[in-house]
Design an enzyme around this catalytic site. Structure first.
Site, PDB file in Angstrom:
ATOM      1  N   SER A 259      13.249  17.180  99.756  1.00 38.44           N
ATOM      2  CA  SER A 259      11.921  17.332  99.169  1.00 38.44           C
ATOM      3  C   SER A 259      11.960  18.472  98.147  1.00 38.44           C
ATOM      4  O   SER A 259      12.711  18.412  97.186  1.00 38.44           O
ATOM      5  CB  SER A 259      10.885  17.561 100.267  1.00 38.44           C
ATOM      6  OG  SER A 259       9.586  17.360  99.786  1.00 38.44           O
TER       7      SER A 259
ATOM      8  N   ASP B  90       7.540   6.408  99.689  1.00 37.16           N
ATOM      9  CA  ASP B  90       7.232   7.838  99.739  1.00 37.16           C
ATOM     10  C   ASP B  90       6.082   8.143  98.779  1.00 37.16           C
ATOM     11  O   ASP B  90       6.147   7.802  97.592  1.00 37.16           O
ATOM     12  CB  ASP B  90       8.481   8.636  99.350  1.00 37.16           C
ATOM     13  CG  ASP B  90       8.353  10.126  99.615  1.00 37.16           C
ATOM     14  OD1 ASP B  90       7.232  10.603  99.841  1.00 37.16           O
ATOM     15  OD2 ASP B  90       9.388  10.802  99.602  1.00 37.16           O
TER      16      ASP B  90
ATOM     17  N   HIS C  61       8.123   9.410 103.258  1.00 36.78           N
ATOM     18  CA  HIS C  61       8.717  10.708 102.946  1.00 36.78           C
ATOM     19  C   HIS C  61       9.646  11.183 104.053  1.00 36.78           C
ATOM     20  O   HIS C  61      10.636  11.853 103.794  1.00 36.78           O
ATOM     21  CB  HIS C  61       7.593  11.728 102.721  1.00 36.78           C
ATOM     22  CG  HIS C  61       8.078  13.016 102.122  1.00 36.78           C
ATOM     23  ND1 HIS C  61       8.653  13.097 100.872  1.00 36.78           N
ATOM     24  CD2 HIS C  61       8.073  14.289 102.611  1.00 36.78           C
ATOM     25  CE1 HIS C  61       8.968  14.351 100.602  1.00 36.78           C
ATOM     26  NE2 HIS C  61       8.637  15.093 101.647  1.00 36.78           N
TER      27      HIS C  61
END
Length: 742
Positions: free
Chosen positions: A590, A676, A715
């Protein structure tokens, strides 16, 4: 379009060699502040376009072909993870009201069963007796007397490639369950209700498109939930009366400012419902007495830019008080107290309960009927301390006790309050663990200080923590700042290092949002340590390990410190002789994926490989698009390049996608998910395509650039524990091969 073939046959040999996909270049100009950037791969943003799907499928096929030889190692690591996990197991029961709640996992099943049993009759009425807080003994496969199965995640997940539970909340009287699920991976949930009492009929309405959690009113007549706007920003709180259509729900609170998001909950005492409104740098809290759930929320203190605060309700000396953690004039935060109600004037005018300290980051206070728990961070470790509330504790005076720290023996550890559902509990449930100590759950008597170990994570196969060690190193950044590094390894590996051998190492980093990468145990990580690898964590600026200024000096116009700190940590590990450039792999996900992309550009020569998971590698393009999910609220973290040329130019100096150069890069594995909503798949897809276009090594077989896109995930990656273990095994197999290939 693309060259989608995963392999071709060379005319001079019969051996098939994988050929990487070549994405078509379709120039797209982006112009801001007079600066023009030509993006050849922006066309991939169209998620549903056949060309986009074809490219992603081609990348997956190429990755499969390039990693086919890893399958035996992947299978071995998967089997190791599986063999070390007690697949049929139970959590430690947590008391809420007159019930003990717990979950079961069953061998062969991906998701947990959620259960409860009644508290023994002799303890149900008297919540002050510590004997009533000793959880029942639980054994895998053994049903407890009076056990109720509230939900089986495996049943609910049937027919879905992806399944995530968003809300699982039982009403205060224990008679109704509110639960929500996401079956796409896009973090939008559908809310339903289930009766837990044969005398109660569950409402049949369903509410779709909500955020993850829900909060019950004290009387069980209402639930409060949050919805998101088109940019996935939680912006509206709704009040739903059970048994009525969702279309009739009341809007309780709406936040129009796109830089703020909201959440709804309640104080631990259950006396107040709360709406928390926050940006990255400013907060505001609204409250409502729980006994009046249909009433109007009132503001504790109007927002003031740059001031963050939260409140906890306590009863001290028979009076309702607010304990307020705030950062006004106190970068590391302080705690003050005030009468429960709107706060007039500045926080600095209120009585200080916990003063500000430059070397301690105050993270909050938790209030129970008989004691307070202070949560803080000191020496880059999460800590907590206790204060008893007794007859000498008088609201608004100096007659308080003292916070006494809870001490531990290990050099590196994580500790903090655990699952404590009841305000009236006479004991504190807390958690503890480290890189080498499996997670533990304790019960602590605040009066005597006695600790009772309730559960230690069981690691099958004879795990012995004495075979491993952990320690803290310090690197020196370019500006002289000392950056902590946490290391864990087997003692055999440590002996090899002491003998002068350079060993394979995985260096992990994050460094954003004031998030701290605290010591934690991982069963899966043992597969690395057992293979002679060192696991290292670089606690770089932008994280929160060393206090608020550590974060402030790694965001917006100081963001480059995050990247140079990580490079300094890598150089320290190499210069100290622990590892070498052909044995060092970096990993981040991320925002940590942004770190990986930036480091790949800054110092590719230091790493044999870089693994970037759902990586935020095209930050400037994303932050310039306010219509994208979560973009506007990110401006406080990264800056606003849309309206500020200085921010634009600064971000342009480090944005990974825009700074790829014609030079050799390490082997790269990028992992993303099609659904995501936080970091869109298009960022790593474009990044990989451009690396192939420009870098001098991306198309080589010894340092390939690989992209794996999960086509039914969000995600957090795939859902289900077995699927997750398989994904970890693949990533670790790649890491082991990359770190040992030299």
């Amino acid at each position: 379009m693309t060259t989608p073939d995963a392999s071709t046959t060379n005319s001079s040999t019969t051996t098939a060699s994988p050929t990487p996909p070549v994405a078509e270049r379709r120039p797209h100009s982006r112009e801001h502040h007079g600066r023009v950037f030509v993006d050849n791969y922006e066309w991939m943003r169209d998620k549903d376009a056949p060309d986009t799907r074809a490219y992603l499928e081609a990348e997956n096929a190429y990755t499969d072909a390039m990693t086919a030889d890893l399958k035996p190692l992947e299978d071995a690591i998967y089997d190791e993870i599986k063999s070390r996990v007690k697949e049929t197991d139970m959590s430690v029961p947590v008391r809420a009201g007159s019930w003990w709640y717990f979950s079961r996992t069953i061998e062969g099943k991906s998701y947990a069963q959620h259960c409860r049993v009644p508290v023994a009759p002799e303890h149900a009425a008297d919540m002050s007796d510590p004997a009533g807080w000793v959880p029942p003994e639980v054994s895998p496969g053994v049903e407890l007397p009076g056990e109720q199965l509230l939900m089986d995640g495996n049943v609910e997940a049937e027919g879905h490639e992806y399944f995530a539970l968003g809300a699982f909340s039982v009403s205060h009287d224990g008679r109704m369950l509110a639960w929500s699920t996401d079956t796409e991976g896009d973090e939008r949930y559908t809310l339903r209700f289930r009766s837990l009492d044969p005398e109660v009929t569950a409402p049949t309405e369903e509410i779709s498109g909500i955020a993850a959690g829900v909060t019950w009113s004290l009387d069980g007549e209402y639930v409060f939930y949050v919805t998101v706007d088109d940019a996935w920003r939680p912006d509206t709180v709704w009040r739903h009366r059970l048994g009525t259509p969702g279309d009739d729900d009341d809007t309780v609170f709406h936040e129009p400012d796109e830089s703020y998001w909201i959440g709804v909950g309640e104080t631990r005492s259950e006396k107040y419902l709360q709406i928390a409104v926050g940006s990255k740098i400013t907060t505001e809290v609204w409250c409502l007495d729980s006994s009046d759930p249909a009433g109007e929320f009132w503001c504790v203190r109007p927002r003031e830019e740059g001031v963050e605060y939260d409140i906890e309700h306590a009863v001290i000396g028979g009076q309702d008080r607010f304990l307020i953690t705030h950062n006004a004039g106190a970068p590391n935060s302080t705690i003050v107290e005030a009468p429960a109600g709107p706060v007039e004037g500045d926080f600095g005018e209120l009585r200080t309960l916990v003063p500000h300290r430059d070397d301690v980051r105050v993270e909050g206070v938790d209030a129970f009927e008989q004691f307070l728990v202070l949560v803080y961070r000191e020496a880059a470790l999460p800590r907590f301390s206790l204060m008893l509330l007794d007859s000498t504790s008088t609201a608004g005076t100096q007659e308080y006790g003292q916070f006494e720290p809870v001490e531990f023996e290990e050099e590196l550890f994580t500790s903090g309050p655990g699952a404590n559902a009841e305000w009236r509990t006479p004991v504190l449930r807390f958690g503890y663990g480290s890189f080498i100590t499996p997670s533990r759950v304790y019960s602590l008597d605040p009066v005597t200080g006695e600790r009772t170990l309730l559960r230690e994570q069981e690691v099958l196969g004879g795990y012995d923590p004495a075979r491993f060690l952990q320690r803290r190193d310090w690197a020196t950044a370019d500006d002289g700042t000392r950056v902590p590094i946490s290391l864990s390894m087997s003692r055999e590996t440590a002996a090899r290092i002491d003998a002068g051998e350079q060993v394979p190492t995985l260096l992990y980093g994050y460094g954003s949002y004031e998030s701290s990468m605290d010591p934690s145990f991982s069963v899966a990580r043992l597969s690395l340590l057992e293979r002679g690898m060192v696991y290292a964590v670089a606690h770089v600026r932008g994280g929160g390990e060393m206090g608020r200024l550590w974060y402030e000096n790694g965001k917006t116009l100081t963001k480059r410190n995050t990247f140079t700190d990580f490079v300094a940590c890598a150089r320290h590990l190499i210069d100290s002789g622990l590892t070498a450039t052909d044995r060092l792999v970096a990993e981040g996900g991320s925002a940590g994926g942004l770190l990986m992309g930036a480091v790949a550009n800054l110092a590719p020569e230091l790493f044999a490989g870089i693994q970037a998971v759902v990586p935020f590698v095209d930050p400037l393009t994303s932050i310039l698009m306010p219509e994208l999910p979560l973009t506007v609220i990110e401006w406080d973290e990264w800056g606003d390049p849309l309206h500020d040329a200085e921010v634009y130019d600064y971000m342009a100096t480090y944005a990974p996608y825009e700074n790829i150069e014609a030079k050799d890069y390490p082997a790269i594995l990028a992992v993303t998910s099609l659904n995501d909503t936080r970091v869109l798949y298009v960022e790593p897809a474009k990044w990989v395509a451009k690396l192939r276009e420009i870098s001098t090594s991306a198309n080589s077989t010894d340092r390939p650039v690989l992209l794996r896109c999960e086509m039914s995930a969000g995600h957090g990656g795939v859902s289900g524990r077995y699927e997750r273990w398989r994904q970890i095994a693949f990533e670790y197999a790649w890491t082991v091969r990359t770190a040992t290939a030299g």
